[in-house]
Design a protein around this motif. Structure first.
Motif, mmCIF file in Angstrom:
data_model
loop_
_atom_site.group_PDB
_atom_site.id
_atom_site.type_symbol
_atom_site.label_atom_id
_atom_site.label_comp_id
_atom_site.label_asym_id
_atom_site.label_seq_id
_atom_site.Cartn_x
_atom_site.Cartn_y
_atom_site.Cartn_z
ATOM 1 N N LEU A 450 1.171 -1.164 0.067
ATOM 2 C CA LEU A 450 0.091 0.065 0.251
ATOM 3 C C LEU A 450 0.903 1.305 0.020
ATOM 4 N N TRP A 451 1.290 2.113 -1.130
ATOM 5 C CA TRP A 451 1.362 2.976 -1.357
ATOM 6 C C TRP A 451 -0.110 4.757 -0.504
ATOM 7 N N SER A 452 0.978 5.358 -0.584
ATOM 8 C CA SER A 452 0.495 6.754 -0.560
ATOM 9 C C SER A 452 0.978 7.579 -1.660
ATOM 10 N N THR A 453 -0.206 7.916 -2.075
ATOM 11 C CA THR A 453 -0.157 9.395 -3.049
ATOM 12 C C THR A 453 0.568 10.889 -2.883
ATOM 13 N N LYS A 454 0.035 11.143 -1.656
ATOM 14 C CA LYS A 454 0.546 12.367 -0.624
ATOM 15 C C LYS A 454 1.168 12.416 -0.251
ATOM 16 N N LEU A 455 1.860 11.050 0.338
ATOM 17 C CA LEU A 455 3.665 11.056 0.727
ATOM 18 C C LEU A 455 4.533 10.226 0.109
ATOM 19 N N ASN A 456 3.799 9.929 -0.800
ATOM 20 C CA ASN A 456 5.047 9.490 -1.841
ATOM 21 C C ASN A 456 6.122 8.050 -1.236
ATOM 22 N N ALA A 457 5.762 7.220 -0.381
ATOM 23 C CA ALA A 457 5.593 6.436 0.611
ATOM 24 C C ALA A 457 5.854 5.014 0.965
ATOM 25 N N ASN A 458 5.858 4.098 0.613
ATOM 26 C CA ASN A 458 5.126 3.054 1.075
ATOM 27 C C ASN A 458 4.869 2.712 2.320
ATOM 28 N N LEU A 459 3.921 2.378 2.777
ATOM 29 C CA LEU A 459 2.887 2.644 4.024
ATOM 30 C C LEU A 459 3.293 0.945 4.941
ATOM 31 N N VAL A 460 2.384 0.374 3.695
ATOM 32 C CA VAL A 460 2.129 -1.315 4.481
ATOM 33 C C VAL A 460 2.415 -2.253 3.909
ATOM 34 N N CYS A 461 3.295 -3.136 4.046
ATOM 35 C CA CYS A 461 3.669 -4.591 3.312
ATOM 36 C C CYS A 461 2.906 -5.831 3.471
ATOM 37 N N TYR A 462 1.534 -6.317 2.847
ATOM 38 C CA TYR A 462 0.699 -6.954 2.772
ATOM 39 C C TYR A 462 0.913 -8.380 2.391
ATOM 40 N N LYS A 463 1.401 -9.824 4.092
ATOM 41 C CA LYS A 463 1.912 -11.453 3.627
ATOM 42 C C LYS A 463 0.684 -11.680 4.090
ATOM 43 N N GLY A 464 0.621 -12.878 2.402
ATOM 44 C CA GLY A 464 -0.547 -13.825 2.915
ATOM 45 C C GLY A 464 0.000 -14.732 2.176
ATOM 46 N N HIS A 465 -0.798 -13.940 0.654
ATOM 47 C CA HIS A 465 -0.448 -15.206 -0.142
ATOM 48 C C HIS A 465 0.511 -16.396 -0.271
ATOM 49 N N ASN A 466 1.232 -17.804 -0.352
ATOM 50 C CA ASN A 466 2.378 -17.994 -1.498
ATOM 51 C C ASN A 466 3.180 -18.014 -2.161
ATOM 52 N N TYR A 467 2.317 -17.824 -3.331
ATOM 53 C CA TYR A 467 3.243 -17.777 -4.434
ATOM 54 C C TYR A 467 2.285 -16.299 -4.800
ATOM 55 N N PRO A 468 2.542 -15.828 -6.142
ATOM 56 C CA PRO A 468 2.633 -14.533 -6.873
ATOM 57 C C PRO A 468 1.504 -14.342 -6.899
ATOM 58 N N VAL A 469 0.854 -12.912 -6.887
ATOM 59 C CA VAL A 469 -0.008 -12.219 -6.400
ATOM 60 C C VAL A 469 -0.444 -11.258 -8.148
ATOM 61 N N TRP A 470 -1.688 -12.089 -8.551
ATOM 62 C CA TRP A 470 -1.791 -11.344 -10.276
ATOM 63 C C TRP A 470 -2.384 -10.268 -10.538
#
Length: 675
Positions: A450-470
């Motif tokens: 999840l990125w903020s277009t206002k701050l131009n920064a990465n806010l969160v990294c969500y992990k749960g899938h075991n393989y590529p997320v299409w």
């Protein structure tokens, strides 16, 4: 082994396979033969019925297994091709599943060379309809491949659904009984599920569901499609508030009577928002067209107003007052589209990407354009700022020597885009939040960021899938989002939690795309198993299974009134589904390559489709759905959505389509190499 033992052995085998009709036929023969035997002399009793010996030979001579499969299929093929023309096309449907399972059975039994010979001898019959499947099966070279290859394993574990009329079914049973090929009987019984319909055979043109992978539980799938679906729109939405206040229609009427000065001010505002003054001036002309098509446009707009309202199952976020005011302004200035008032299109072209662009996304107002690249980077262009510098319709890739980020970075000059880095693999999907303040991206590194277009920064990294997320898609109201992965699952998340809220499992292969329903209570998923599923977000259960595609489903879109859904596949076919009944309304034929993106206009009268064949097509939805309501039994077979217009690009496959709230169509794609 005497005659009675022979008959018992054959019947036991057939009973084990569940072939009840054939078992009864053999029992009748046994009873008749017993009567005849009691009236004959003792010498006659010692003789063996040749009709019973024949299946016994196939049953006992394991040394001749390859010949059983080759001869059995060859005879079945010859019989089907020599059948009456009225029933031939239905009987030929049986050949493909029998062919692939004969091949896989031979491989499983270790007859590799014979399996290759069999495959090459008959593959030409099926290349036109199932070329991609055959290309995958070519990689099966040992018994272990049947388990390791996902596609082959799915075929082995699942049944194929075939529609056939009663008379064709009876002809097939008669042939199988007379030929008494235990091998063909076993394959057909174990791997084919017949849907027998009374009356005449179906039309050749109605072959949308010729051969479809449905899993082991067809009855379960039928039960799923009988569930009740609340397909209506959300209660107390902004559209509802505006409609109840009488604001929408009255403001549309006021638009026609506004002064030229007001029109020009409005066009300037739109140009600043989207960076495309030329496109918005064309859109302004469409505003005037609305005046000439007033009644028709408003009646089509009422499609959404007439949809039932449902309560949200999720706790939806509160829209900020300033954002709400902006949305209402957009709704008041919305252009009503129809078959006689087509949308203006603003197309953003990525150049010099050298085939590294995997996905793109456009914000609802067209002010931001994002691209995901194979080097794990995510780049966002601000079209208002870019428009002040140069031509905003051309987006430069990272290897462009004239406007490359790296060159500008070394010289200390300002970038033409904002670079987001965080993923450790190719970025396969990107999507803006409904209000443009956030951006989601998914990658082959199995994460979502999840990125903020206002701050131009990465806010969160969500992990749960075991393989590529299409694929990843925001909820229409924001805060929640859904993802689709190679691990065969779709997941629902909220921005404030790092773990998924729901896991939707049931597809037999990759989940390639995901889309939210307009009322936020359902998500739809398209898969490489050639099916589309609709899931209840609150319960996590599958509410619909849509069967009919012949290749992987790559794109989805739901209509603004929530009743219909469109899905596009790898072969270029688009199918329109009625969510309430689970039936296909009509197929849309026209594209010659993968359909990568779909979008409904805001009032639901038009559907836009973008394809790898470098075209955008506009389809008339209203005409088809009207026919559906008046003739529900025939609409799916005899009526197709009318293609209103084809918009070709020079040499740019279309990656994404997005209607703005004012009904301007945004599109984006990367210029092909060598164009």
């Amino acid at each position: 082994m005497d005659e009675e033992d022979v008959e018992k052995a054959v019947i036991a085998y057939l009973k084990k396979k569940g072939f009840k009709q054939t078992e009864l036929a053999f029992q009748e023969e046994q009873q008749q033969h017993s009567k005849n035997s009691s009236s004959n002399n003792s010498s006659a009793n010692s003789q063996t019925d040749p009709d019973v010996v024949k299946p016994l030979l196939f049953f006992t001579e394991s040394e001749n297994i390859p010949a059983q499969y080759h001869d059995g299929y060859s005879k079945l093929r010859s019989w089907a091709y020599s059948s009456l023309d009225l029933y031939k096309h239905e009987l030929l449907r049986v050949l493909y599943p029998v062919f692939i399972h004969c091949f896989m059975d031979l491989v499983a039994k270790g007859h590799i060379q014979e399996a290759r010979t069999f495959f090459n001898s008959f593959r030409e019959d099926h290349e036109m309809m199932h070329l991609r499947d055959l290309q995958k099966l070519e990689g099966v070279l040992s018994p272990s491949h049947l388990e390791e290859m996902e596609f082959a394993h799915s075929l082995r574990q699942s049944k194929v659904n075939i529609k056939i009329c009663q008379y064709s079914y009876e002809l097939l049973l008669q042939y199988l009984h007379k030929s008494q090929s235990i091998t063909m009987l076993g394959i057909i019984n174990e791997h084919i599920n017949f849907q027998v319909s009374p009356g005449q055979s179906s039309s050749i043109s109605d072959d949308a569901e010729v051969v479809t992978l449905v899993g082991n539980g067809q009855d379960a799938a039928n039960l799923i499609n009988q569930k009740e679906i609340h397909w209506g729109l959300l209660e107390d939405s902004l559209e509802d508030r505006l409609e109840k206040a009488g604001g929408l229609l009255s403001d549309l009427e006021k638009v026609d009577g506004e002064s030229k000065e007001g029109d020009l001010d409005d066009s300037k505002k739109r140009a600043a928002d989207g960076g495309k003054q030329g496109a918005t001036l064309k859109k302004l002309k469409k505003d005037k067209v609305v005046g000439t098509t007033g009644k028709a446009a408003r009646s089509e707009g009422n499609i959404v107003a007439a949809a039932p309202r449902v309560k949200p199952e999720l706790t939806l976020p509160v829209i900020p007052a300033d954002v709400e005011h902006s949305i209402i302004q957009d709704l008041r200035n919305r252009v009503q589209l129809s078959s006689s008032a087509l949308p203006s299109v603003s197309f953003y072209t990525f150049i010099n990407t050298h085939n590294s662009l995997n996905c793109s996304s456009i914000s609802h107002d067209g002010s931001l354009v994002a691209g995901g690249f194979s080097d794990s980077s995510l780049k966002v262009w601000d079209m208002a700022k870019l428009g002040q510098q140069n031509d905003s319709s051309v987006l430069q890739g990272e290897n462009d020597s004239t406007r490359s980020e790296h060159v500008r970075g070394i010289n200390g000059q300002k970038r033409s885009y904002t670079l987001f880095r965080g993923h450790s693999g190719p970025v396969y999907s990107a999507t803006f939040s409904p209000f443009g303040d956030f951006l989601l991206s998914s990658s082959s590194d199995s994460t979502i960021r999840l990125w903020s277009t206002k701050l131009n920064a990465n806010l969160v990294c969500y992990k749960g899938h075991n393989y590529p997320v299409w694929d990843v898609q925001f909820n229409p109201m924001g805060h929640y989002f859904a993802s689709a992965s190679h691990d065969r699952t779709a997941r629902v998340w909220s921005m404030d939690r790092i773990h998924p809220l729901r896991i939707m499992a049931g597809h037999l292969s990759d989940v390639d795309c995901v889309q939210w329903h307009m009322n936020c209570n359902y998500i739809a998923t398209g898969s490489s198993d050639k099916t589309v599923r609709l899931w209840d977000v609150r319960k996590g259960d599958c509410s619909r299974i849509f069967i009919g595609h012949r290749s992987s489903v790559l794109s989805l879109a739901t209509s603004p009134d929530g009743r219909y859904m469109a899905s596009g596949d790898e072969d270029g076919t688009i199918m329109m589904w009625d969510l309430s009944t689970g039936r296909c309304v009509t197929p849309l034929m026209g594209h010659t390559s993968c359909v990568w993106t779909l979008a409904f206009s805001c009032e639901g009268s038009l559907l836009a489709s973008g394809s790898a064949d470098c075209t955008v097509k506009l389809w008339d939805v209203t005409a088809s759905t009207k026919v559906l309501k008046t003739d529900d039994n025939k609409a799916g077979n005899t009526n197709r959505l009318r293609s209103l217009k084809t918009l070709p690009t020079k040499s740019t496959p279309v990656y994404t389509l997005q209607f703005s709230r004012r009904n301007l169509l945004f599109a984006a794609g990367a210029l092909s190499k060598g164009a």
